[in-house]
Design a protein around this motif. Sequence first.
Motif, short mmCIF file in Angstrom:
data_model
loop_
_atom_site.label_atom_id
_atom_site.label_comp_id
_atom_site.label_asym_id
_atom_site.label_seq_id
_atom_site.Cartn_x
_atom_site.Cartn_y
_atom_site.Cartn_z
N GLY A 1 42.46 34.25 53.00
CA GLY A 1 41.82 35.44 52.45
C GLY A 1 41.42 35.32 51.00
O GLY A 1 40.95 34.29 50.53
N ILE A 2 41.61 36.42 50.27
CA ILE A 2 41.19 36.48 48.88
C ILE A 2 41.98 35.50 48.02
O ILE A 2 41.44 34.90 47.08
CB ILE A 2 41.32 37.92 48.34
CG1 ILE A 2 40.28 38.83 49.03
CG2 ILE A 2 41.14 37.97 46.82
CD1 ILE A 2 40.45 40.30 48.72
N GLY A 3 43.26 35.30 48.33
CA GLY A 3 44.06 34.36 47.56
C GLY A 3 43.51 32.96 47.62
O GLY A 3 43.38 32.28 46.59
N PHE A 4 43.16 32.51 48.82
CA PHE A 4 42.60 31.17 48.98
C PHE A 4 41.22 31.09 48.33
O PHE A 4 40.89 30.10 47.66
CB PHE A 4 42.51 30.80 50.45
CG PHE A 4 41.91 29.44 50.71
CD1 PHE A 4 42.56 28.29 50.31
CD2 PHE A 4 40.68 29.32 51.34
CE1 PHE A 4 42.01 27.04 50.53
CE2 PHE A 4 40.12 28.07 51.58
CZ PHE A 4 40.79 26.93 51.17
N PHE B 1 39.90 46.65 33.34
CA PHE B 1 41.22 46.86 33.96
C PHE B 1 41.04 47.15 35.45
O PHE B 1 41.58 46.45 36.30
CB PHE B 1 41.99 47.99 33.29
CG PHE B 1 43.27 48.31 34.05
CD1 PHE B 1 44.37 47.47 33.93
CD2 PHE B 1 43.34 49.40 34.92
CE1 PHE B 1 45.54 47.73 34.65
CE2 PHE B 1 44.49 49.66 35.63
CZ PHE B 1 45.59 48.82 35.50
N TYR B 2 40.29 48.19 35.80
CA TYR B 2 40.02 48.51 37.19
C TYR B 2 38.86 47.64 37.66
O TYR B 2 37.74 47.79 37.18
CB TYR B 2 39.66 49.98 37.38
CG TYR B 2 40.74 50.95 36.91
CD1 TYR B 2 41.86 51.21 37.70
CD2 TYR B 2 40.63 51.60 35.69
CE1 TYR B 2 42.84 52.10 37.28
CE2 TYR B 2 41.60 52.50 35.26
CZ TYR B 2 42.70 52.74 36.07
OH TYR B 2 43.67 53.62 35.65
N ILE B 3 39.11 46.76 38.59
CA ILE B 3 38.06 45.88 39.11
C ILE B 3 37.79 46.27 40.55
O ILE B 3 38.48 45.84 41.48
CB ILE B 3 38.45 44.39 39.00
CG1 ILE B 3 38.82 44.03 37.57
CG2 ILE B 3 37.32 43.51 39.51
CD1 ILE B 3 39.36 42.63 37.41
N ALA C 1 36.32 37.43 45.57
CA ALA C 1 36.88 36.61 44.51
C ALA C 1 35.93 36.50 43.33
O ALA C 1 36.36 36.48 42.16
CB ALA C 1 37.24 35.22 45.04
N GLU C 2 34.64 36.44 43.59
CA GLU C 2 33.66 36.37 42.50
C GLU C 2 33.68 37.65 41.66
O GLU C 2 33.57 37.60 40.43
CB GLU C 2 32.27 36.12 43.07
CG GLU C 2 32.08 34.70 43.60
CD GLU C 2 30.78 34.52 44.34
OE1 GLU C 2 30.03 35.52 44.46
OE2 GLU C 2 30.51 33.40 44.81
N VAL C 3 33.84 38.80 42.33
CA VAL C 3 33.94 40.06 41.59
C VAL C 3 35.21 40.08 40.76
O VAL C 3 35.22 40.55 39.61
CB VAL C 3 33.91 41.25 42.58
CG1 VAL C 3 34.21 42.56 41.86
CG2 VAL C 3 32.56 41.34 43.27
N LEU D 1 37.80 29.20 43.70
CA LEU D 1 37.01 29.47 42.49
C LEU D 1 37.67 28.89 41.25
O LEU D 1 37.01 28.32 40.38
CB LEU D 1 36.83 30.98 42.33
CG LEU D 1 35.47 31.57 42.67
CD1 LEU D 1 35.45 33.07 42.42
CD2 LEU D 1 34.37 30.91 41.85
N CYS D 2 38.99 29.06 41.17
CA CYS D 2 39.71 28.48 40.03
C CYS D 2 39.56 26.97 40.00
O CYS D 2 39.35 26.37 38.94
CB CYS D 2 41.19 28.86 40.10
SG CYS D 2 41.54 30.61 39.78
#
Length: 302
Positions: free
Chosen positions: A18-21, A246-248, A234-236, A26-27
């Motif tokens: 998911g988002i973690g991967f 702060f709020y993304i 993840a890009e956002v 991206l990192c």
Amino acid sequence: MSVFQAQKTALITGAASGIGFAAAKLCRSRGMHLALLDIDAVHLRQAQEELATVNPSLKTESYQIDVGDKNQWRKVVDQIKSAFTHVDLVLLNAARQQRAQSQYEGKLKPWADVESWKQTFDTNVFGTLNGVEAVLPLLLSSTTSKSIVITGSKQGITNPPGASTPAYNASKAAIKNLTEHLAHDLRSDPATAHISTHLFIPGWTWTGFMGNVGPTHEDTVTKMSGAWYPSQAAEVLVDGVEKGSFYIFCPDGDTDWALDQARMQWANDDMIEGRPAISRWETSWKERADEGIRADAVRRRT
């Protein structure tokens, strides 16, 4: 200065899918070292192997962990301190959505299964608190720019009803509150002001909750048309951190920022206007809520 730079280190929970991967990918594309944490040992190993091949000169370590267990956090952080010279980004992203099991069905189901609430809070709330407590010493080891990103949910703000959602919604509402306090406390103290804190709030994303489990390749994943891929979310996330937000908030294919704003405004106005709780889904209010939210979203787009 952005933490998303070559030779910086990212520690990511829920990194096996998911988002973690996607965030880990991206990192890595930015030249970052990776400490990958997840409870799913099989998919965690696959994620580590795939990410390690992207740039073998960078460190890619994985750690199986139940984030709700403080003792496991202590052991993992000790291992991370031995493997990495510093940690610059912490993404506390691990979560669960536990379905209630009880003799009741429908709307009464979650109210007869306290254990499902406990399991949800152990991961979503106490897992995050355990992570914050464990990693803060790593972020205080130097005064260079650091970032903590905690994954929340729109359900913790708009609070939609449903047989499986009250515990999850409540846990993500707690995440919102604790992340707000953490951000305030860190920026208010000169000794910790170098640590920025961010609440990442995804939209409808095709993650493990939706069946997209493991370090999948998005070009092979079949998803519903309105959902976003984890890579889009993840890009956002990265863009929001680099802007200092702060709020993304993250949109999706069905919901733009104006509609999100209108829905949150309606939910908050339930208290101010004296309406029934979560009136958006109340039979006698549903039509008025739909009309009011739609009109507000249109106004916000102009």
